[in-house]
Structures are given as structure tokens and as C-alpha cells.
Write an enzyme that holds these catalytic residues in place. Sequence first.
Site, short mmCIF file in Angstrom:
data_model
loop_
_atom_site.label_atom_id
_atom_site.label_comp_id
_atom_site.label_asym_id
_atom_site.label_seq_id
_atom_site.Cartn_x
_atom_site.Cartn_y
_atom_site.Cartn_z
N PHE A 1 -1.64 0.60 -10.84
CA PHE A 1 -2.01 -0.59 -10.03
C PHE A 1 -3.49 -0.81 -10.68
O PHE A 1 -3.65 -2.51 -10.56
CB PHE A 1 -2.02 -0.25 -8.27
CG PHE A 1 -2.85 0.10 -7.94
CD1 PHE A 1 -4.23 0.63 -7.95
CD2 PHE A 1 -2.45 1.18 -7.07
CE1 PHE A 1 -5.21 1.49 -7.34
CE2 PHE A 1 -3.22 2.31 -6.31
CZ PHE A 1 -4.44 2.49 -6.55
N ARG B 1 -16.69 1.21 -2.79
CA ARG B 1 -16.15 0.72 -1.60
C ARG B 1 -16.59 -0.44 -1.72
O ARG B 1 -18.12 -1.30 -1.83
CB ARG B 1 -16.19 1.05 -0.32
CG ARG B 1 -15.16 0.42 0.64
CD ARG B 1 -15.38 1.48 1.81
NE ARG B 1 -15.37 2.44 1.71
CZ ARG B 1 -14.21 3.05 1.55
NH1 ARG B 1 -13.06 2.97 1.32
NH2 ARG B 1 -13.75 4.92 1.44
N LYS C 1 -7.48 -2.95 2.64
CA LYS C 1 -6.32 -2.97 2.72
C LYS C 1 -6.03 -3.88 4.24
O LYS C 1 -7.00 -3.55 5.13
CB LYS C 1 -6.89 -1.06 3.10
CG LYS C 1 -8.12 -0.75 3.85
CD LYS C 1 -7.90 0.79 4.20
CE LYS C 1 -9.01 1.38 4.82
NZ LYS C 1 -9.35 3.23 4.36
N LYS D 1 0.80 -1.41 -0.03
CA LYS D 1 -0.05 0.23 -0.06
C LYS D 1 0.79 1.33 -0.30
O LYS D 1 1.57 1.29 0.65
CB LYS D 1 -1.07 -0.02 1.14
CG LYS D 1 -2.26 1.02 1.52
CD LYS D 1 -2.89 0.94 2.12
CE LYS D 1 -4.30 2.36 1.90
NZ LYS D 1 -4.27 3.55 1.50
#
Length: 286
Positions: free
Chosen positions: A126, A196, A202, A54
Site C-alpha cells: 500500500f 503516528r 484507521k 484494512k
Amino acid sequence: MRKALLRILPCLIVLLGLVMARPAYPAPLTPSPVMLANVYHSGIALGDYWVSEKYDGVRGYWDGEKLRARSGAIIYAPAWFTAHLPKTPMDGELWAGRGQFEQASATIRQLTPDDEAWRHIRYMVFDLPGHAGTFDQRIPALQQLVAQIDQPWVQAVSQFKVADEKALKRKLDEVVQSGAEGLVLHRGASLYRAGRSDDLLKFKPFDDAEARVVDYVPGKGKYAGMMGSLLVEAPDGTRFRIGTGFTDEQRRKPPPMGSLVTYRYQGITSGGKPRFARFMRVRDEP
């Protein structure tokens, strides 16, 4: 009465100064259509996910013509930085290195780009939002596209697999000790969908969230004349204070009224408020 007024006058002056110093927050922009991550939780099928570092930078969404922040605001990068980017939309992080978020944020927020500062920024790509395939299929397509761009500041984020949760936690410890923020898990079978979901997760050694600044609380003691804490409001309407994590400069010039701030915390109190809330940054809205 006069003595009482004299006692509270300094506090009133501080409050007035904080409010007058902060301009009205701009009208909301149309957000970039990006995928957003939920928090990792045990019990998921790890074999279905790809894992990557991350990157602690500013979200950069290339819409095929302009580089935009997560908020939808245009990021004014130097012409050379975007000259070789394709018409294909790309999603990534504008990153200055581990532990260098403030440098990245300061560089990217400038309306007139600082050419030398941008030399330290990398576009860590990404995902490909416009690709119709699954993430398993988007990975090789992304790697091929970045190879065609062939610029050192545009890099494809490395994706890897882990055998089990033990290996995942071991990898988290490894990257955090090296200065990284944490890990991201991306479901291989997922399509690119804005919003989301558990398709993107994460995994960090602490929780974080966002809240909107609704008021300033004057400081006391060594912080007299500065902001002591922020009164913020979470999306569910919960209000609470954030009083730690600020530099003296941030206390002198606190986040704008109405802005979104990211904070870290350790669980929730019985009253439904974040425990040990600590300021991290103003959300990446140039």
C-alpha cells in the site's frame, strides 16, 4: 497453618508453571520506519483522503533487501516469494485472506518457511516509503512497480474516494459484513513519514490498542490450572486485566511475559481503564 498452605499451594504451582514456561522476552529491535495510523474521527476533510480496506494480516516492510516485521525482525519468507521484489522499499500487509489472521501469523513466524503455507500468503502493498512524492503521486508509482514485479502474490492495494461520512460508514458496513477488519484513510497530500499521525487513519467498528504483559492471573473453575487473565500495562502506565478472547490453547500457553498484545475495547471507564477489554492477538513480532 498447614491447611492454609495446602489451600494456596495449587495457585502457587500454577503461577510458577506459567512463569517458568515463558522465556525472557528478547531485547527490543530497531522498529521498521513505518507510518502508523491514528483512529478515525468525525470532522476531517474526507475529500483529502484515499480509502482502502484494512487487511487483517502481518505488517511487512520490504527494505530493498529483506522482508521485516513492524518490530524490525526479519521475516523468513521462501526465496521465491521475495526473488522478484525490487531494491525499492515497499510497505504492505502479509495477508492470508479475510478472517485468516491466525494462519498468516503462524506462517510468517516460522524461522524455517513452510513453502506450502506461504503459497496462501499475499503481499498487499500500500505504499512506497522511499518515494519523495505525496501519496497522490505514490499511488500510480506503486501500481506501476507492482505491474513490473508481475507476480500474483504481490498486489497493489486498491485506493478509492468517498463523497461524505455517510458513504464512508456505508462502505465500512459493507466490508465488515464481508469479513474485513475495517478501512484505512490516507491523506493524499502527505509525504511518507514514520510514526503516528492523522495522515493515516484507521476506521473500525471498535477501538483497539496495545499493552505489555506484566503478569498472569491463575484461572478458576473450568480454567483451573491455566491462565485466567493477563495483567497488562498501557503505554501511559495504566494497568488492567484482560480476561476474555482467549482460546483454551492460549490459556494453557499464554502470551510471553513482556510481549505486546493487541486488545479491543468499547470506550474508557471513569477510572481511565479500557471498558470490556478483549484479547485479540500478540502483536506481529515474529
